[in-house]
Design a protein around this motif. Structure first.
Motif, mmCIF file in Angstrom:
data_model
loop_
_atom_site.group_PDB
_atom_site.id
_atom_site.type_symbol
_atom_site.label_atom_id
_atom_site.label_comp_id
_atom_site.label_asym_id
_atom_site.label_seq_id
_atom_site.Cartn_x
_atom_site.Cartn_y
_atom_site.Cartn_z
ATOM 1 N N LEU A 1 -20.197 -22.568 14.397
ATOM 2 C CA LEU A 1 -20.806 -22.325 15.367
ATOM 3 C C LEU A 1 -20.343 -21.262 16.483
ATOM 4 N N ALA B 1 -22.471 -18.509 17.953
ATOM 5 C CA ALA B 1 -22.406 -17.736 19.641
ATOM 6 C C ALA B 1 -22.143 -16.667 19.776
ATOM 7 N N PHE C 1 -30.200 -24.623 20.889
ATOM 8 C CA PHE C 1 -30.184 -23.432 19.845
ATOM 9 C C PHE C 1 -31.937 -23.353 19.548
ATOM 10 N N GLU D 1 -24.290 -26.967 13.600
ATOM 11 C CA GLU D 1 -23.798 -27.911 14.965
ATOM 12 C C GLU D 1 -22.487 -28.456 14.979
ATOM 13 N N GLY E 1 -26.656 -21.788 14.600
ATOM 14 C CA GLY E 1 -26.291 -22.608 15.593
ATOM 15 C C GLY E 1 -26.820 -24.065 15.472
#
Length: 440
Positions: free
Chosen positions: A308, A312, A374, A302, A298
């Motif tokens: 991403l 997650a 992160f 970004e 992550g």
């Protein structure tokens, strides 16, 4: 072979009947809790987005988000006394009404101090509401279907949070409508619960075990719960702040936050199944490393939204089940009569981590940008993996046949559900011991 097939069908039929029994006896409670989680999930993400619109810095938002967990920790310790003094119905109605009022006030008074105070109140009230509602859930469940009730309740919690994120994308966070929707969801949650639940259960809580004794019994459980408090509070409170600082659209923020909790829901049961069949320290180490890698991905990707989302999902899917896994691991070193007492200490330790987590993330994001979100999560996950490796050198592993069963518990659960899970640990352990004696 025919006998095994018949037995399998019988087991599946029994499980289905138990689930239907839970739905029949607790549908109103579960519907009310779904609405409460929609209101709570929406207000957390909505504030993270609205704070960016109002020009609040990441550190200011971290203080606001941390305030919720201050209130929640205080509420989890004070709500039982309130319930014993005035009863379940009055506590539930009063606290839920106060939640609804505060949600309406957020867009009226857009000042950091007012929002922080509101978050303390919201956290306190939601903690009391959860304790009250979960007491009813525990009372309506039987020994045969208590595990199914616990699983269904966790699914409802996650479904409410995910649904809330979808609603965020349907409105304008700079206006009033989404705050009103959040308030209405909480307000109408009273109706199915208060109109359909008749007997109020007897309420009693176990005196917590001292933190020193709890740490002596399970150092990894205590350290892990503190670290996971920081991880969960970051996911629940600061993920929307990250999305805002990273320049995501409202739709992207809602999808990002939803993906974290969808991962948590999907991975809870596979990880639980594996945990009953191997050294739990190895599993804690492994999924902590995988979650840490997800956080690193992550940080690196970004600006690549699909990657991403993958990060997650991986982070949420690994981090959230760790909460229940650490409880199960701690129980492996406790006597049956100590399990319920240990739950209060574990929740308190987790709450301390939840309070400090957003503050550190907010500071990091102010220093290095959105990636601090992160980076902090990666540090916590790798720290847990490293401590698990260290503990493997300090204590021999328990044989898997001597460990208790994994029970799904959400990090947002109150002490009532954690104690309910502990009761399930005890009942399952006693049943297995009885079966072993019968076979011998």
């Amino acid at each position: 072979m025919h006998f095994d097939s018949v037995r399998l069908v019988t087991v599946k039929t029994a499980r289905r009947d138990q689930m239907l029994q839970v739905l029949k006896s607790s549908w109103a409670l579960l519907l009310g809790m779904l609405l409460l989680m929609i209101g709570n999930g929406l207000q957390g993400t909505l504030l993270g987005v609205r704070g960016g619109i109002e020009g609040f810095s990441p550190f200011t938002m971290s203080i606001i988000m941390s305030a919720y967990f201050v209130g929640f920790l205080g509420g989890s310790r004070m709500a039982p006394d309130l319930i014993r003094r005035v009863g379940h119905v009055r506590v539930f109605a009063a606290l839920a009404s106060l939640v609804s009022a505060v949600l309406i006030l957020y867009p009226v008074i857009t000042e950091p101090a007012a929002w922080a105070l509101g978050r303390v109140v919201i956290g306190f009230c939601f903690s009391g509401v959860y304790v009250t509602a979960e007491s009813w859930l525990n009372n309506s469940a039987t020994n045969e279907n208590r595990g199914k009730a616990l699983s269904l309740y966790m699914i409802v919690q996650m479904a409410g949070i995910v649904t809330a994120q979808g609603m965020l994308a349907m409105g304008d966070p700079s206006g009033y409508v989404l705050f009103v929707i959040s308030s209405v969801a909480v307000s109408i949650s009273f109706a199915p619960i208060l109109l359909s639940i008749s007997p109020t259960p007897a309420f009693d809580t176990t005196k917590p075990m001292s933190l020193r004794e709890l740490y002596r019994m399970s150092p990894l459980g205590c350290v892990g719960m503190f670290l996971m408090g920081g991880v969960f509070s970051a996911q629940f409170g600061m993920s929307a702040v990250f999305g805002t600082e990273a320049g995501m659209s409202i739709g992207q923020i809602s999808t990002f936050v939803s993906t974290i909790f969808i991962g948590a829901l999907i991975m809870q049961y596979p990880i639980g199944w594996v945990s009953d069949r191997m050294d739990r320290r190895v599993l804690i180490m492994g999924i902590s490393l995988v979650g840490g890698v997800g956080a690193v991905l992550g940080f690196i990707f970004e600006q690549n939204f699909p990657l991403l989302l993958a990060a997650a999902f991986l982070l949420g899917g690994m981090a959230n089940p760790l909460y229940a896994l650490l409880i199960a691991y701690t129980n492996d070193f406790l006597e049956h009569e100590d399990m319920a007492a240990a739950s209060g200490g574990l929740i308190f330790i987790n709450g301390l981590g939840a309070i400090t987590g957003p503050l550190i993330i907010g500071w990091l994001m102010g220093q290095i940008g959105p990636g601090g979100f992160f980076l902090f999560l990666a540090g916590l996950m790798f720290a847990l993996a490293g401590y698990a490796i260290y503990r493997m050198t300090q204590r021999a592993a328990l044989p898997t046949q001597e460990t208790g069963s994994y029970m799904p518990v959400s990090p947002s659960a109150s002490p009532v559900v954690v104690e309910l899970a502990q009761e399930m640990f005890i009942e399952t352990a006693l049943e297995e011991e009885g079966n072993a004696l019968t076979n011998d």
